[in-house]
Design a protein around this motif. Sequence first.
Motif, PDB file in Angstrom:
ATOM      1  N   LEU A 159       0.710  -1.250  -0.198  1.00  0.00           N
ATOM      2  CA  LEU A 159       0.010   0.083  -0.162  1.00  0.00           C
ATOM      3  C   LEU A 159       0.772   1.235  -0.012  1.00  0.00           C
ATOM      4  N   SER A 206       1.475  -3.739   6.783  1.00  0.00           N
ATOM      5  CA  SER A 206       0.685  -3.378   5.914  1.00  0.00           C
ATOM      6  C   SER A 206       0.430  -4.613   4.904  1.00  0.00           C
ATOM      7  N   THR A 207       1.574  -5.600   4.881  1.00  0.00           N
ATOM      8  CA  THR A 207       1.579  -6.629   4.352  1.00  0.00           C
ATOM      9  C   THR A 207       0.659  -7.594   4.623  1.00  0.00           C
ATOM     10  N   ASP A 253      -1.681  -7.152   7.029  1.00  0.00           N
ATOM     11  CA  ASP A 253      -3.096  -6.670   7.201  1.00  0.00           C
ATOM     12  C   ASP A 253      -3.834  -7.019   5.855  1.00  0.00           C
ATOM     13  N   VAL A 254      -3.043  -6.522   4.781  1.00  0.00           N
ATOM     14  CA  VAL A 254      -3.490  -6.800   3.349  1.00  0.00           C
ATOM     15  C   VAL A 254      -4.190  -8.120   3.156  1.00  0.00           C
TER      16      VAL A 254
END
Length: 895
Positions: A257, A336-337, A339-340
């Motif tokens: 992201l 972020s990785t 979470d995505v």
Amino acid sequence: MQIPGPDTRVVELRVHGILGTTGDALTDSVASVDVAGDGVGRIVRPADRLRRPVPGPMLTAGDRTVPRIVEGYVWGGMTSGGWAKASWALMFPFALSNVAHWMLPPPKPGSAVGGALSHVLRALLRVSALLLTMLFVAQLAVVLLDLLAAQCLRPGAQCLTYVPESLRAVPSVRAVPAMLLLGLIVLLMHRLSSVSWKVSGAWKSFGGRGDNSRHSARAAVLPGANVVADPDTPALRALHVVGALAVISVLALGGPLTPSADPRWLFAELLLVVSLGGTLLLDDPSGMGSGPVAAVVRGLLSRTARRSVVAAAGVLLFSVAILPGSLNGPLPGSGSTVDVITVGLLLTCVGMAVLLVPAALLARPGWSSVPRDLRPWAGGWMAAPVLMLACMLGAGFGAGLALTLRQALGAPEFLRLPAAYDDVALFWGSAAVLLAVGGAGLGCWMLIRRWFPHGTDDVPAQVALLHAGRQQDQRNAAGSWRMADVQRRYSHHVLLLVAAVLTASTVLALGLRAWNFPRTEWADWLRTLGVLALGLLAAGLLRMVQLAAKERTAGRYLGILCDLTLFWPREAHPVVPPCYALKVVPELAARAAEHLAEPDTRVVLVGHSQGSLLAAVATARLLESLPEADRERVGLVTAGSQLQWAYPRAFPGVVPHESLRDLAGSLSGRWRSLCRGTDPLGGAVTTWNRQVFDGMLIGVGLRPDGSHGPLPPATRGPTGALVLGGDHWLPDPQRGPFSFRRWVPGVLGHSDYSGDPEWDRAVAMAAGLEIPVRGATLPLRTPAATAVAQAADPLGALSEPHRASEADEARRGAAASTGCVAPADDPAPGEDATVTDLLGWDPDEAAESDEAAASTAARAADEDPPSRSALPEITDPRGRVAPWERGNALRAADR
């Protein structure tokens, strides 16, 4: 049916169930020797002291004996043994996601909406499996690259202080080992997904003549007809490898992201799009058709294209390892990785749960005619909770490994993990509490069901009928019958309860994070409990893997997971161990075909527990490939089988009820099933809606002509077994001891079916050497009549059923009109044999006492009847030898 000749012999080909076994135990011999196979799949026979194969004991059918050869197929080495197979337990979430594909309801034939829903559901399952692979690799990258290389080994960190500062100062020195280890793990995953068991050449020459197996996108005609290898597995494997390597690169370069000017970030994002898009579009050949989209996807996923894309992903990972960027603190791309990927998994699980509802409703007419107790679990919706369980276990194991390692490094206050790990800890903490409460409630309910049964009679009617005259056996069996029935009826509710708990915990964790609730004492307590639960999960699984690699017993019990999940070929997830069914089934069929090449040989495939599924699928494949004349020499015996209460209900698209009915019709009565009411894992296969009516066991089931409906009343075998349709209900504890037979005392449950004397009788029936006869040694119809008839008639229970009065016929007609039992006006073919033919005595000798017995019974009917537990024991007439034992007695007399 072919009439046995003087040269007729029977080959009994046995298949064991889960946990594996030895050749000696499988063949019931003190020694065994391999006679065929490749060492992975072994064909064994009993052996003498010189290790030479010997035939099995003679098979007795009536007054004659037939030579028998006992062989066993040992396949336990495919799922357990050594470090490599023990490490397969780490792939359990992947295997569960693959099993979820086979649990999907079959698409409605001719329905465009049903076909479209089936395509979408399979696509969602493939995407979920890809996201599981990405999450697994991303969590390992968080541990190796972020927690160790970027934080623990950064310059000046008070962690692993024995590492020199000169090595800490160079980022590539810290990044290259972590990246190489991650790349090696991905390479091992690729290698695991490339391994397949090789089928012997005998099947290739045999099965190539008429292998009518169809792909999993189609509905099954016979059991397991669509359990075949997916030709798209190599392409799916390459997409998983590309996605895994791309996730590692994206995590190191800032996350998916956070846009970056680094061209490597753009290339990694492109690889992720290719991996997700290809997985979404890739489908079964029968579903893709030959349209333009299919042609483009096939061209892009050709062998050359796959190798090129994998090589490009490997080069990208190598470049990131050489030039990793800043490694002086927590990596911004880790959170972020993770979470995505986690959000993607949750969305696919929700999509599966929602779309499965209309798909199951559309498929419902296919099983609407099946009794409610035999319909698919949760109405065909079980794939959704299984997929969710796979996702939660995958996320929990990675988080537990990271949290445990952070504690082991001794500096948890300086080592930071992504915020999602706190949510996972909270999730598992709340799940542990809810599971403990639910487990306690379920345990109490089961104890109440066991010790305080409903109704006033503590002995079920079928138990009293099966153990007539043995009150101690009735008491010993009654509790086990009730407990086993509860486990078979409600075992899937445990999985639904776990799914409900996981859903509630997920909603709680997401709610606390989405609304940014302040940390409270109870939330911190749940997180601490979750960290403990995750640590125990990771440490316990690793410990089990270690024990399984070193100790045979632990390896066998860990092999239960592999035995149950690795039956299914790679479909949704390619990174699972090889499917043993793709080797066992064709080799069983090929071995049976080799024996059938001799015209006087009859082959009976015998399967216990999980082996019953293998034997049934192999029999179906064999019948499809044999000429019509040879099919009459094939029989099937299942023991302790889950082919009714589990597999058709969990996998309605693979083993539907109609396929079992068609298989029974193809075998024309040569499918016999041994079952015990005390067996919590096995149950009835060919009958259902059983009840005791007027002292007779009646029910509905599969008929030899390929239909299903009311069956004639059960007959009693020479050793006390009740035979209803194709099901042989064995008394447990056994009657006996018997001469010339091995006898095992106590309640046996799921074990030692071959020790029961009814085993040989079932094999003889499956071989077409003996036909079940209606009315043979039936119990008395009423308890009152039983008490007086034995006093008036020395032949008692054995003669009375064959002298049915007009009132008895009227009762039978009334029962048949209600759907309980078929009327006995027109006996089925082969059921007109008399008791004289079966047991060697004539019931008409006692006809003079009929009138006196009838008057005595009328007087006794006015009195209070005895309880079911007081039924007199059903025995053979004095001075007579049971038919199955005559051959042994004669041979002993000759010696």
